[in-house]
Design a protein around this motif. Structure first.
Motif, PDB file in Angstrom:
ATOM      1  N   ILE A  39       0.813  -1.213   0.000  1.00  0.00           N
ATOM      2  CA  ILE A  39       0.000   0.000   0.000  1.00  0.00           C
ATOM      3  C   ILE A  39       0.847   1.263   0.000  1.00  0.00           C
ATOM      4  O   ILE A  39       0.313   2.363  -0.159  1.00  0.00           O
ATOM      5  CB  ILE A  39      -0.975   0.027   1.197  1.00  0.00           C
ATOM      6  N   GLY A  40       2.179   1.120   0.127  1.00  0.00           N
ATOM      7  CA  GLY A  40       3.054   2.289   0.163  1.00  0.00           C
ATOM      8  C   GLY A  40       2.898   3.218  -1.026  1.00  0.00           C
ATOM      9  O   GLY A  40       2.693   4.428  -0.854  1.00  0.00           O
ATOM     10  N   PRO A  41       2.987   2.712  -2.280  1.00  0.00           N
ATOM     11  CA  PRO A  41       2.826   3.603  -3.436  1.00  0.00           C
ATOM     12  C   PRO A  41       1.460   4.280  -3.486  1.00  0.00           C
ATOM     13  O   PRO A  41       1.347   5.424  -3.943  1.00  0.00           O
ATOM     14  CB  PRO A  41       3.021   2.659  -4.631  1.00  0.00           C
ATOM     15  N   PRO A  99      -6.459  -1.162   9.063  1.00  0.00           N
ATOM     16  CA  PRO A  99      -7.234  -1.872   8.031  1.00  0.00           C
ATOM     17  C   PRO A  99      -7.379  -3.352   8.347  1.00  0.00           C
ATOM     18  O   PRO A  99      -6.559  -3.945   9.049  1.00  0.00           O
ATOM     19  CB  PRO A  99      -6.386  -1.666   6.770  1.00  0.00           C
ATOM     20  N   THR A 100      -8.443  -3.935   7.815  1.00  0.00           N
ATOM     21  CA  THR A 100      -8.561  -5.382   7.789  1.00  0.00           C
ATOM     22  C   THR A 100      -7.696  -5.882   6.632  1.00  0.00           C
ATOM     23  O   THR A 100      -6.792  -5.165   6.177  1.00  0.00           O
ATOM     24  CB  THR A 100     -10.040  -5.802   7.633  1.00  0.00           C
ATOM     25  N   PHE A 101      -7.936  -7.057   6.127  1.00  0.00           N
ATOM     26  CA  PHE A 101      -7.129  -7.608   5.041  1.00  0.00           C
ATOM     27  C   PHE A 101      -7.261  -6.724   3.795  1.00  0.00           C
ATOM     28  O   PHE A 101      -8.363  -6.330   3.421  1.00  0.00           O
ATOM     29  CB  PHE A 101      -7.573  -9.033   4.726  1.00  0.00           C
ATOM     30  N   VAL A 102      -6.124  -6.424   3.177  1.00  0.00           N
ATOM     31  CA  VAL A 102      -6.095  -5.524   2.025  1.00  0.00           C
ATOM     32  C   VAL A 102      -6.008  -6.350   0.745  1.00  0.00           C
ATOM     33  O   VAL A 102      -5.134  -7.210   0.596  1.00  0.00           O
ATOM     34  CB  VAL A 102      -4.894  -4.554   2.113  1.00  0.00           C
ATOM     35  N   GLU A 106      -6.494   1.577  -2.146  1.00  0.00           N
ATOM     36  CA  GLU A 106      -6.894   2.980  -2.319  1.00  0.00           C
ATOM     37  C   GLU A 106      -7.661   3.485  -1.100  1.00  0.00           C
ATOM     38  O   GLU A 106      -7.470   4.637  -0.673  1.00  0.00           O
ATOM     39  CB  GLU A 106      -7.761   3.138  -3.573  1.00  0.00           C
ATOM     40  N   ARG A 107      -8.510   2.634  -0.547  1.00  0.00           N
ATOM     41  CA  ARG A 107      -9.275   3.056   0.625  1.00  0.00           C
ATOM     42  C   ARG A 107      -8.363   3.266   1.832  1.00  0.00           C
ATOM     43  O   ARG A 107      -8.562   4.194   2.626  1.00  0.00           O
ATOM     44  CB  ARG A 107     -10.362   2.028   0.948  1.00  0.00           C
ATOM     45  N   VAL A 108      -7.382   2.396   1.998  1.00  0.00           N
ATOM     46  CA  VAL A 108      -6.436   2.570   3.096  1.00  0.00           C
ATOM     47  C   VAL A 108      -5.676   3.885   2.922  1.00  0.00           C
ATOM     48  O   VAL A 108      -5.479   4.650   3.885  1.00  0.00           O
ATOM     49  CB  VAL A 108      -5.457   1.388   3.179  1.00  0.00           C
ATOM     50  N   ALA A 109      -5.245   4.164   1.690  1.00  0.00           N
ATOM     51  CA  ALA A 109      -4.506   5.404   1.422  1.00  0.00           C
ATOM     52  C   ALA A 109      -5.361   6.628   1.730  1.00  0.00           C
ATOM     53  O   ALA A 109      -4.872   7.607   2.306  1.00  0.00           O
ATOM     54  CB  ALA A 109      -4.040   5.422  -0.031  1.00  0.00           C
ATOM     55  N   VAL A 126     -10.477   0.583   9.147  1.00  0.00           N
ATOM     56  CA  VAL A 126     -10.771   0.507   7.711  1.00  0.00           C
ATOM     57  C   VAL A 126     -11.284  -0.896   7.416  1.00  0.00           C
ATOM     58  O   VAL A 126     -10.516  -1.831   7.171  1.00  0.00           O
ATOM     59  CB  VAL A 126      -9.527   0.831   6.866  1.00  0.00           C
ATOM     60  N   THR A 127     -12.590  -1.054   7.464  1.00  0.00           N
ATOM     61  CA  THR A 127     -13.225  -2.355   7.288  1.00  0.00           C
ATOM     62  C   THR A 127     -14.503  -2.195   6.474  1.00  0.00           C
ATOM     63  O   THR A 127     -15.098  -1.114   6.463  1.00  0.00           O
ATOM     64  CB  THR A 127     -13.584  -2.996   8.643  1.00  0.00           C
TER      65      THR A 127
END
Length: 281
Positions: free
Chosen positions: A20-22, A189-192, A215-218, A234-235
C-alpha cells in the motif's frame, strides 16, 4: 487541521516501495504534500520507480533506502530528509513485516525483525521528529497499524502484538500531545486486497473479516491528517460493536473466530492444516 491545510507540508513515508506504500504516496502527493520516501535497501529500485511516478504532481520528492531496524540508519534518514526538504510536518509509519506460522516454530530472528520493524522503528522515528513538531505547534504522526492489533489472530501472534503495541502507543500519545498542535493517529485496516502481505498469500478472506482496497487505506491515511480521530478502522463492516462485545466478553473471541472461519482461514494463509490453529488454542 483541515486536509487542505497540509498543502506544501513535508512528509516521510516508510515502506514506500511496495504494497500500500505507493498508494499512500500518490494520495499524499495529490494533497500537495512534499514527500520523502524510504524502503529497505533491497527495494531501492522499486523505491526509485515510485518516486519517479510522482513526477506529474507539483511536489518535491526525495528517496532514500534505509534499514529501519538500524538506529544509525534511522537517524541518518531523518538528518538527510531535513537537509533536503526541511523539518518534517508529517510522519507516516507504514513499513511492516509479517511472518505467519505457529509461534512456537518461528525463529528468534523473525520475532526481532517483526518487533523492530513494526514497533521499535515507528516509535524511534517519532521520537526524533516530535520535538520539532511540538516546537512549531504543527505536525502529524500516522501509524499504519492493523485490525490484527485489535482482534488477535492465530499464526500472526507476533505481528498482532506489534500492531497492538503501536495502537496503544498512539492512544497514549494522543493524550500526551493534547493541545500541542500535533496529532497522532492509527489507521487499522482489515485484510487488504490486491496489494500487500495479505494479497501475496492468494487466499480469500472470510466474509466476516472482509477485504478493503489499498486505495481506501490510502484515503484513510490522508483523512487521519485532519486529527478528528486517533484511530480509524478501515473495514467493510461496522467493527466497533464487535470490539466492544469482545471487550465485555473476552471468552467469546476464540469461539467466534472459529465459528466465522477465521481460525481455519489463518491456518490456510500460513500453509498449515485447517485444524492446526484450533489444536493449538
Amino acid at each position: 487541521m483541515k486536509r487542505s491545510d497540509w498543502k506544501g507540508a513535508t512528509a516521510l513515508l516508510t515502506g514506500a516501495s511496495r504494497g500500500i506504500g505507493p498508494y499512500i504516496a500518490r494520495a499524499l502527493a495529490g494533497e500537495g504534500i512534499h514527500l520523502a520516501l524510504t524502503a529497505t535497501p533491497a527495494s531501492k529500485e522499486k523505491l526509485n520507480r515510485v518516486g519517479a511516478s510522482l513526477a506529474g504532481f507539483d511536489v518535491k520528492t526525495f528517496t532514500m533506502a534505509a534499514d529501519l531496524t538500524d538506529q544509525n540508519q534511522r537517524s541518518d534518514l531523518i538528518r538527510r530528509v531535513d537537509s533536503f526538504l526541511g523539518p518534517l510536518d508529517i510522519l507516516v509509519n507504514n513499513a511492516g513485516v509479517e511472518n505467519a506460522g505457529a509461534f512456537a516454530e518461528i525463529t528468534e530472528t523473525a520475532i526481532h525483525q517483526i518487533i523492530d520493524t513494526n514497533l521499535t522503528a515507528p516509535l524511534s522515528l517519532a521520537r526524533q521528529v516530535l520535538p520539532e513538531m511540538i516546537r512549531r505547534n504543527k505536525g502529524s504522526v500516522v501509524n499504519v497499524a492493523s485490525l490484527a492489533g485489535r482482534i488477535p489472530m492465530a499464526t500472526i501472534a507476533t505481528y498482532g502484538a506489534s500492531k497492538a503495541g503501536l495502537i496503544a502507543w498512539t492512544e497514549a500519545m494522543t493524550s500526551e500531545l493534547h493541545g500541542s498542535g500535533v496529532t497522532v493517529a492509527a489507521v487499522c485496516p482489515t485484510f487488504v486486497s490486491g496489494e500487500g502481505m495479505h494479497a501475496r498469500t492468494g487466499v480469500k478472506s472470510p466474509w466476516m473479516a472482509g477485504e478493503v482496497t489499498p486505495e481506501r487505506v490510502a484515503r484513510s491515511v490522508v483523512d487521519a491528517l485532519a486529527g478528528r480521530s486517533h484511530e480509524i478502522l478501515v473495514t467493510p463492516l461496522p467493527t466497533r460493536p464487535l470490539l466492544a462485545m469482545l471487550a465485555l466478553f473476552p471468552g467469546l473471541g476464540t469461539r467466534l473466530k472459529t465459528a466465522w472461519g477465521l481460525s481455519a482461514f489463518m491456518a490456510r494463509r500460513a500453509g498449515q492444516p485447517p485444524h492446526a490453529t484450533e489444536n493449538r488454542r
